[in-house]
Design an enzyme around this catalytic site. Structure first.
Site, short mmCIF file in Angstrom:
data_model
loop_
_atom_site.label_atom_id
_atom_site.label_comp_id
_atom_site.label_asym_id
_atom_site.label_seq_id
_atom_site.Cartn_x
_atom_site.Cartn_y
_atom_site.Cartn_z
N SER A 593 26.40 -13.24 18.31
CA SER A 593 26.14 -13.08 16.88
C SER A 593 25.13 -11.95 16.68
O SER A 593 25.41 -10.81 17.05
CB SER A 593 25.67 -14.41 16.29
OG SER A 593 25.76 -14.40 14.89
N ASP A 679 36.30 -16.69 11.95
CA ASP A 679 34.84 -16.66 11.84
C ASP A 679 34.47 -16.13 10.45
O ASP A 679 34.93 -15.07 10.03
CB ASP A 679 34.25 -15.75 12.92
CG ASP A 679 32.75 -15.88 13.06
OD1 ASP A 679 32.10 -16.34 12.10
OD2 ASP A 679 32.22 -15.51 14.11
N HIS A 714 33.03 -19.48 13.95
CA HIS A 714 31.88 -18.78 14.53
C HIS A 714 31.47 -19.40 15.86
O HIS A 714 30.94 -18.72 16.72
CB HIS A 714 30.72 -18.82 13.54
CG HIS A 714 29.60 -17.89 13.90
ND1 HIS A 714 29.75 -16.52 13.99
CD2 HIS A 714 28.30 -18.13 14.18
CE1 HIS A 714 28.60 -15.96 14.31
NE2 HIS A 714 27.70 -16.91 14.44
#
Length: 750
Positions: A593, A679, A714
């Site tokens: 991320s 995501d 995600h």
């Protein structure tokens, strides 16, 4: 069916199909211009954002076919790591029951089953508080008399591509159970309500809600959050059971696109507490349940630019009378935050004239993360010397000279994490979670201090079992320090198998995050053992932008100081290369991320320092994303990175480090970007564009791969076995790239 990659076509509008899946997919170039502050950036691959396009989907499938072909030789290693994870995990297991009102709630997992099973059993009230809050003895795989199943995730997930629960709640009387399910991975949930007396679902079904649900204390209403088109939670709504969803009432709507909205019930369940804010300031609004039609009251206006949390409760005074008070955890004149006690009557005055009593004072060495209340104590979460700790203070004399000294449960390891895992307002205990790098997760109940036991009492309820002959003494964790370019000392956690020799021959992996004031706290990981057992020295770099050393540590790694995060990571790599443990030519980098942005930026800064880079759901095109406030969560990012739309200095600074825009002619190491099609936090298009540009510019011969989970969000795919295989893919890629595929003598499953 094997997918074939797309190649450039003569007219740049179609793609010819190659039968060679070992050749990297080449996306067509469709130049698009992005102009801000007098600067134009030509983006050839923005067209890959068209998620519904069959051409885009075909290209992504071709990326998967390519990575599968390139990494096919890693399959035996992936299978070995998967079996190691599986072999160390007690698959038929359960959580420690937690009491809420008249029931003990817990979850079971069963061998061969992907998802947990939520259960409960009725609690007993004997009049002995500690005994009544001692969880029942529940055995793995053994049903106990009176046990009820609330939700079997395996049944719910059957036939679905994805399954995740985004919140659940039970009414105080224990009759109704609400749960929110996501079957796509896009973090939009469907809320259903079950009558636990009959097992039947109520007709009330609410679509497209966000995380978090709560019943009103009387059980007649349920509260939930809704996101706007950019995926920002902006409404808290109330649904009256048995009425049309179309009639649901908006309790509050937040229109500032840079502010996040959430809610919870106060500890004593007298108020609905709305939290509105960003990482720099906030606002709390309260609704009294005994006056549900009354106006929301604001504790401190956001105009004051105070970052705070508020907990209303009733405090018993010396005269035995209860009076309303608000516990504030705030940064007013206290960069590391402090805790104060406020009479609500003070809040009507101008802020400068209000009187607040200090409960926990400010310290340059201690970061106060939060505080809550029980009927007898304040529970404070702090961070000191990078370590998260818990302290409790009695309510007697709170905020006065007679206030009791804080009591902190004592643990015997140097590097550990201890946090509040749950508390109930009336309970004589608080639930604590504890872990360290080589101590599996433990659950404790801490009996709150009494005159008879002023230090309280720590009761171990469970240590998660680790199978396969695991012995924590086979591994070593140490705190080391790297020195950054500006002389700042960067804490490192260095993990290794005890058999690794300090002869500069081992492989090394540097992991980091460094954003949003999130700390990479010590924690046990079964999957990580598979790397350590192959001789990899695992370094967790606690770089600026995280929260390990207080608020300054965070602020020195955000906005126009963001590059400190990247150079700190390189300094950690340099420390490892010179430590005597590893061969400098056998070091990899990994981050996810915002940590994917980190390793992407680092790959541009110093590609020669790494043999491989693994970027998980990587935020590698941050400028494009944040310049478009209509994209998911973009406006919320301005507080972290700055606002490049309005500020040319922020634009220029972000452009100077954006991984996608700074790929250069260099010999990049072996690269892999792992992402998910659904995501909503970091869109798949960012790594999809990035890998194309890396392939265009690299002067080396190492492959650049993208692995995309077509049904995941995600956090990747759902289901624990699928997640174990994903982690095995990641670690096999690292181990193979570093030539660390063989177990050390005596290491591995036993």
């Amino acid at each position: 069916m094997t997918q074939t990659p797309l190649q450039d076509s003569a007219n740049a509008s179609a793609a010819t199909v190659s039968a060679d899946s070992a050749r990297p997919p080449v996306a067509k170039r469709v130049p698009g211009e992005r102009t801000h502050h007098g600067e134009t950036f030509v983006d050839n691959y923005e067209w890959l954002r068209e998620k519904e396009s069959p051409e885009v989907v075909e290209h992504l499938r071709a990326e998967n076919a390519y990575q599968e072909a390139v990494t096919a030789h890693q399959e035996p290693l992936r299978e070995a790591i998967f079996q190691e994870i599986k072999g160390r995990t007690q698959e038929t297991d359960l959580s420690v029951p937690s009491r809420k009102d008249g029931w003990w709630y817990f979850s079971r997992s069963a061998e061969g089953k992907e998802y947990g099973i939520q259960c409960r059993v009725r609690a007993q009230d004997t009049g002995n508080p500690v005994a009544d809050w001692t969880p029942p003895a529940v055995e793995a795989g053994v049903e106990i008399p009176g046990e009820e199943v609330l939700l079997d995730g395996n049944v719910e997930a059957e036939g679905k591509p994805f399954f995740s629960v985004g919140g659940s709640a039970v009414t105080i009387d224990g009759n109704l159970y609400a749960y929110a399910v996501d079957n796509a991975g896009d973090e939009r949930f469907t809320l259903r309500i079950k009558d636990l007396r009959t097992g039947e679902l109520l007709p009330d079904v609410i679509e497209n809600i966000f995380y978090g649900v709560s019943f009103s204390p009387d059980g007649t209403r349920i509260f939930y959050t809704v996101v706007d088109d950019s995926w920002r939670p902006y409404q808290v709504k109330s649904h009256v059971l048995g009425t049309p969803v179309a009639d649901d009432v908006v309790i509050y709507q937040e229109d500032d696109v840079a502010m996040w909205l959430g809610f919870e019930l106060s500890g004593d369940r007298r108020h609905l507490v709305l939290g509105i804010g960003c990482s720099e300031y906030s606002e709390t609004r309260l609704m009294r349940f005994d006056d549900p039609d009354g106006a929301l009251t604001t504790v401190i206006s956001r105009d004051q630019r105070v970052l705070y949390e508020a907990e209303p409760f009733l405090l018993t005074g010396p005269d035995g009378e209860k009076s309303e008070r608000i516990l504030l955890t705030h940064n007013r004149g206290a960069i590391n935050s402090m805790v104060s006690l406020v009479d609500p009557a003070e809040l009507s005055k101008p802020l400068a004239e209000q009187h607040w009593d200090t409960v926990v004072g400010h310290s340059d060495d201690v970061r106060v993360n939060g505080a809550g209340v029980t009927s007898t104590h304040v529970v404070v979460s702090i961070r000191k010397d990078t370590i998260e700790r818990v302290q409790v203070l009695g309510l007697n004399g709170l905020g006065t000279a007679a206030q009791e000294a804080p009591v902190e449960p004592a643990f015997d390891e140097e590097l550990y994490t201890a946090g509040v895992g749950g508390s109930d307002y009336q309970a004589p205990v608080i639930r604590l979670g504890y872990t360290s790098y080589f101590t599996p997760s433990r659950v404790y109940d801490f009996v709150l201090p009494t005159p008879e036991k002023p230090a309280g009492e720590l009761l171990l309820r469970k240590e998660s079992p680790v199978l396969g002959g695991y012995d924590g003494n086979d591994y070593v964790a140490s705190r080391e320090w790297a020195e950054a370019q500006d002389g700042t000392r960067i804490p490192l956690s260095v993990l290794r198998h005890k058999a690794v020799k300090q002869d500069s021959t081992a492989a090394g992996l540097v992991y980091g995050y460094g954003s949003y004031e999130l700390s990479m706290d010590p924690g046990f990981g079964i999957a990580r053992l598979s790397l350590l057992d192959r001789g990899v020295v695992f370094v967790i770099a606690h770089i600026r932008g995280g929260g390990e050393l207080g608020r300054h540590w965070y602020e020195d790694g955000k906005k126009l100081s963001k590059k400190n995060t990247f150079t700190d990571f390189v300094a950690a790599t340099d420390w490892l290369a010179g430590s005597g443990w590893v061969d400098p030519a056998r070091i990899a980098a990994m981050g996810g991320s915002a940590g994917g942005l980190l390793v992407g930026a680092v790959a541009n800064l110093a590609p020669e320092k790494y043999a491989a880079v693994l970027a998980q759901v990587p935020f590698v095109d941050p400028l494009t994303t944040i310049l478009d406030p209509d994209l998911p969560l973009s406006a919320l990012e301005w507080e972290e990175w700055g606002n490049p739309i309005t500020d040319p200095a922020v634009y220029a600074y972000m452009k100077s480090y954006s991984p996608y825009e700074n790929v250069r002619d260099a010999a990049y190491p072996k690269m892999a970007a792992v992402t998910s099609f659904n995501d909503t936090r970091v869109l798949y298009v960012e790594p999809a564009k990035w890998v194309q540009e890396l392939r265009n510019k690299t002067t080396g011969n190492q492959p650049v791969l993208m692995k995309i989970e077509m049904d995941g969000g995600h956090g990747g795919a759902s289901g624990r076995y699928v997640q174990w295989r994903e982690r095995a893919w990641d670690y096999a890629f690292i181990a193979d790239s570093l030539g660390a595929t063989e177990l050390l003598p005596g290491a591995g499953l036993k």
